[in-house]
Design a protein around this motif. Structure first.
Motif, mmCIF file in Angstrom:
data_model
loop_
_atom_site.group_PDB
_atom_site.id
_atom_site.type_symbol
_atom_site.label_atom_id
_atom_site.label_comp_id
_atom_site.label_asym_id
_atom_site.label_seq_id
_atom_site.Cartn_x
_atom_site.Cartn_y
_atom_site.Cartn_z
ATOM 1 N N HIS A 1 0.272 9.916 9.881
ATOM 2 C CA HIS A 1 0.442 10.533 11.204
ATOM 3 C C HIS A 1 -0.839 11.207 11.691
ATOM 4 O O HIS A 1 -1.251 10.980 12.822
ATOM 5 C CB HIS A 1 1.631 11.506 11.269
ATOM 6 C CG HIS A 1 2.938 10.782 11.144
ATOM 7 N ND1 HIS A 1 3.410 9.970 12.143
ATOM 8 C CD2 HIS A 1 3.852 10.714 10.132
ATOM 9 C CE1 HIS A 1 4.567 9.439 11.761
ATOM 10 N NE2 HIS A 1 4.849 9.866 10.536
ATOM 11 N N ASP B 1 -3.094 0.819 7.484
ATOM 12 C CA ASP B 1 -2.376 -0.128 6.607
ATOM 13 C C ASP B 1 -3.172 -1.423 6.462
ATOM 14 O O ASP B 1 -3.383 -1.922 5.352
ATOM 15 C CB ASP B 1 -0.986 -0.460 7.184
ATOM 16 C CG ASP B 1 -0.042 0.732 7.163
ATOM 17 O OD1 ASP B 1 -0.491 1.834 6.839
ATOM 18 O OD2 ASP B 1 1.151 0.548 7.484
ATOM 19 N N LYS C 1 0.829 -1.216 0.000
ATOM 20 C CA LYS C 1 0.000 0.000 0.000
ATOM 21 C C LYS C 1 0.861 1.262 0.000
ATOM 22 O O LYS C 1 2.049 1.227 0.353
ATOM 23 C CB LYS C 1 -0.945 0.017 1.197
ATOM 24 C CG LYS C 1 -0.238 0.124 2.564
ATOM 25 C CD LYS C 1 -0.088 1.557 3.033
ATOM 26 C CE LYS C 1 0.963 1.954 3.902
ATOM 27 N NZ LYS C 1 2.000 2.122 4.538
ATOM 28 N N SER D 1 -2.812 2.837 13.612
ATOM 29 C CA SER D 1 -4.178 3.359 13.450
ATOM 30 C C SER D 1 -5.088 2.342 12.773
ATOM 31 O O SER D 1 -6.300 2.422 12.896
ATOM 32 C CB SER D 1 -4.144 4.627 12.598
ATOM 33 O OG SER D 1 -3.701 4.296 11.281
HETATM 34 C C1 MEV Z 1 1.901 4.295 8.365
HETATM 35 O O1 MEV Z 1 1.586 3.761 7.089
HETATM 36 C C2 MEV Z 1 0.933 5.379 8.738
HETATM 37 C C3 MEV Z 1 1.169 6.063 10.089
HETATM 38 O O2 MEV Z 1 0.171 7.084 10.190
HETATM 39 C C4 MEV Z 1 1.049 5.108 11.251
HETATM 40 C C5 MEV Z 1 -0.360 4.611 11.495
HETATM 41 O O3 MEV Z 1 -1.311 5.190 11.008
HETATM 42 O O4 MEV Z 1 -0.479 3.611 12.220
HETATM 43 C C6 MEV Z 1 2.516 6.755 10.162
#
Ligand code: MEV
Length: 368
Positions: A72, A204, A65, A201
């Motif tokens: 963030h 992914d 992906k 979050s």
């Molecule tokens: C990682 O692909 C995305 C971040 O926002 C971490 C997350 O959402 O878990 C950096």
């Protein structure tokens, strides 16, 4: 069949498709008790697994992906937009009398000049957790992984691994196809993702499970909505330099927020607003606007402290060679950039910039 036998079967968590069989067996044995129900359920499970051993090998795949907008900021409740890419990873389960055994993953793409060593400890821990999750910790299985994704570059290699592994083990444990793309699979994949990323979050995992171009908000309630593109548009992912670990970058942002909450929150909110605008731009086919918003998202990430000079240079190079927009993708601190490109400009862009990156993959947005 007695109602009591059914409720005993249900009380030990017997899955719906086995309740009648377990209850029937309890009645037949004349022993309608919890301990008996547990023994019977175990026997059914064992028999199911013996059936599925005959089905080995089991294979499952998952794509990588890119985050197009909102990394963030999604951790703090803002929305993000992602796309699956048409390179990914495959997990294969085969019979191994000395198993379960996790074999050294095979990476099919060399990443010249970069330390792309896969962190085997985390992958092994994820395998152990997954086997336990499905009650397969003592199964005679070999687990092989073949990946076109370069790990540690923000391209979702851990989410693809976790998803393909859960899909394969689910099929094996449940004796056949198990194409759950809903809550159950998401929760199981997230459990493994925590081993890699601490408190991810879920952006992914959601992208890798659903595929396509996705609007995501972690919630609650979680929003996972496909974005339909009215006409094709291309993307290009370019690997720039080895990345930092997502878990470290997420901690770095949390630390910046502790030091100056007002400033950090303002940047995260700005990213959230850019993402909302990008959702409309992509959905209406205004890719020039989407590209411009990508650049503004990159600049906000730079202010957040997660870009690097080489990522900034890469974005500039892509813009100077015909990309509609470009930004770092994933957690930052190195890793990859993603560009949005009109399909007819793609070949020219690839030719012009290919030599400048460790690897560059063109892809069609939403094609997976
Ligand atoms: C990682 O692909 C995305 C971040 O926002 C971490 C997350 O959402 O878990 C950096």
């Amino acid at each position: 069949m007695s109602l009591h036998a059914r409720s005993v079967a249900l009380s030990i968590g017997t899955p719906a498709e086995l309740v009648d069989q377990v209850a029937g067996e309890l009645v037949q044995r004349g022993e309608v008790k919890v301990a008996a129900a547990e023994r019977i359920l175990k026997q059914f499970r064992r028999a199911e697994r013996e059936d599925s051993t005959e089905q080995l090998p089991v294979e499952a795949a998952a794509p990588g992906k890119v985050v197009l907008f909102g990394e963030h900021a999604v951790v703090y409740g803002h929305a993000g937009i992602t796309a699956s890419i048409d390179i990914g990873l495959k997990v294969r389960l085969s019979h191994d009398p000395d198993g379960p055994r996790f074999l050294q993953p095979r990476l099919t793409l060399e990443c010249p000049g970069a330390d792309c060593d896969i962190d085997m400890r985390r992958f092994s821990r994820a395998v152990d957790a997954a086997l336990e999750q499905y009650g397969l910790s003592h199964e005679p299985l070999a687990i092989e992984v073949e990946s076109d994704l370069v790990p540690g570059m923000g391209l979702g290699s851990s989410a693809a691994f976790s998803t393909a592994l859960c899909r394969a083990l689910r099929r094996y444990a449940r004796g056949g196809e198990d194409e759950d793309t809903g809550e159950g699979l998401f929760a199981e994949v997230q459990e493994l993702e925590r081993i890699f990323h601490g408190q991810p979050s879920g952006i992914d995992a959601a992208t890798v499970i659903s595929g396509g171009v996705l609007w995501f908000r972690k919630g609650p309630p979680r929003e996972v909505l496909p974005i339909r593109l009215p006409r094709p548009v291309a993307g290009m992912v370019c690997i720039v330099e080895p990345g930092a670990r997502t878990i470290e970058l997420v901690r770095q942002v949390a630390h910046s927020r502790e030091l100056d909450q007002a400033r950090t929150d303002a940047i995260l909110e700005e990213i959230g607003a850019l993402t909302a605008e990008a959702g409309s731009a992509l959905g209406s086919g205004d890719y020039v606007r989407a590209g411009m918003l990508m650049l503004r998202n990159h600049e906000a990430l730079e202010r957040l402290g997660v870009s690097t000079p080489r990522l900034d240079e890469a974005v500039e190079l892509l813009l100077n060679n015909g990309a509609l927009g470009a930004k770092l993708t994933g957690a930052g601190g190195g890793g990859a950039v993603v560009a949005l490109v009109e399909p007819e400009q793609l070949a020219g862009l690839v030719r012009s910039v290919q030599g400048s990156f460790l690897l560059a993959y063109p892809f069609e947005l939403g094609s997976y």
